[in-house]
Design an enzyme around this catalytic site. Structure first.
Site, short mmCIF file in Angstrom:
data_model
loop_
_atom_site.label_atom_id
_atom_site.label_comp_id
_atom_site.label_asym_id
_atom_site.label_seq_id
_atom_site.Cartn_x
_atom_site.Cartn_y
_atom_site.Cartn_z
N HIS A 1 0.89 -1.07 -0.09
CA HIS A 1 0.08 -0.14 -0.12
C HIS A 1 0.96 1.09 -0.02
O HIS A 1 1.82 1.26 0.69
CB HIS A 1 -0.96 0.23 1.17
N LYS B 1 15.15 -9.34 0.79
CA LYS B 1 16.13 -9.26 -0.53
C LYS B 1 16.31 -10.45 -1.25
O LYS B 1 15.82 -11.53 -0.77
CB LYS B 1 17.41 -8.81 0.10
#
Length: 196
Positions: A124, A177
């Site tokens: 969001h 990551k």
């Protein structure tokens, strides 16, 4: 005409896009309307010998791709949502109990996801302090999980992450990551423990 061309045409006609979106998606429940879900077997691709348990919540509107490979399984109480991006799952892959997958996500073949995992490509937006967060829309970055990967229970895989082939993600890790191939990662945030 491919789906991207169709989507770009609808962007030029916002009233038509809003009207079609209203007909397809229940805005309150954030899922396709019941009559669209009835048509799901016509627009979802399910490979030979694949299985989706009856309790799975399939939020898969027809304007995005959903593909489940041969002999793959989506176990009970999962939520599969491709409303903002395609979901493609390879062959001989098992999506464990109570997983949530929000596209765009590509999962390879011979992948095992344990229980309680969240794989999400959705965020969001929240940068504008003058607007409520629910007014700022969403952004997506595709998640890619390579072939021959095992992800332990209660892992969270965040947007934009690529997990290379033959990796293991330890239970409870938060993957923020990329994970190189042949790695064992663990922790919050996930770090490489060793090469396998």
């Amino acid at each position: 005409m491919d789906n991207e061309n169709i989507r770009s045409k609808f962007k030029e006609l916002p009233l038509l896009k809003r009207w079609l979106d209203y007909l397809i998606m229940n805005q309150r429940d954030a899922r396709p309307r019941w009559y669209i879900r009835l048509l799901a077997p016509l627009y979802q691709h399910r490979g030979r010998g694949s299985k989706i348990y009856r309790s799975v919540r399939m939020d898969t509107p027809p304007y995005r791709r959903f593909s489940l490979g041969r002999q793959s399984v989506i176990e009970s109480f999962c939520c599969i949502n491709n409303a903002v991006g395609d979901i493609v799952i390879g062959d001989h892959t098992r999506i464990g109990i109570h997983n949530t997958i929000i596209g765009p996500v590509a999962i390879g073949s011979h992948v095992n996801l344990a229980q309680g995992i969240t794989v999400t490509a959705l965020n969001h937006n929240f940068e504008d302090a003058e607007k409520r967060i629910d007014e700022q829309g969403v952004s997506t970055k595709q998640v890619v999980i390579g072939d021959d990967v095992w992800i332990g229970a209660n892992v969270v895989v965040l947007p934009g992450v690529t997990i290379g082939m033959h990796c293991v993600v330890a239970a409870g890790a938060v993957v923020t990551k990329d994970v190189p191939p042949h790695s064992l990662v663990a922790g919050v945030p996930a770090k490489i423990i060793k090469t396998i």
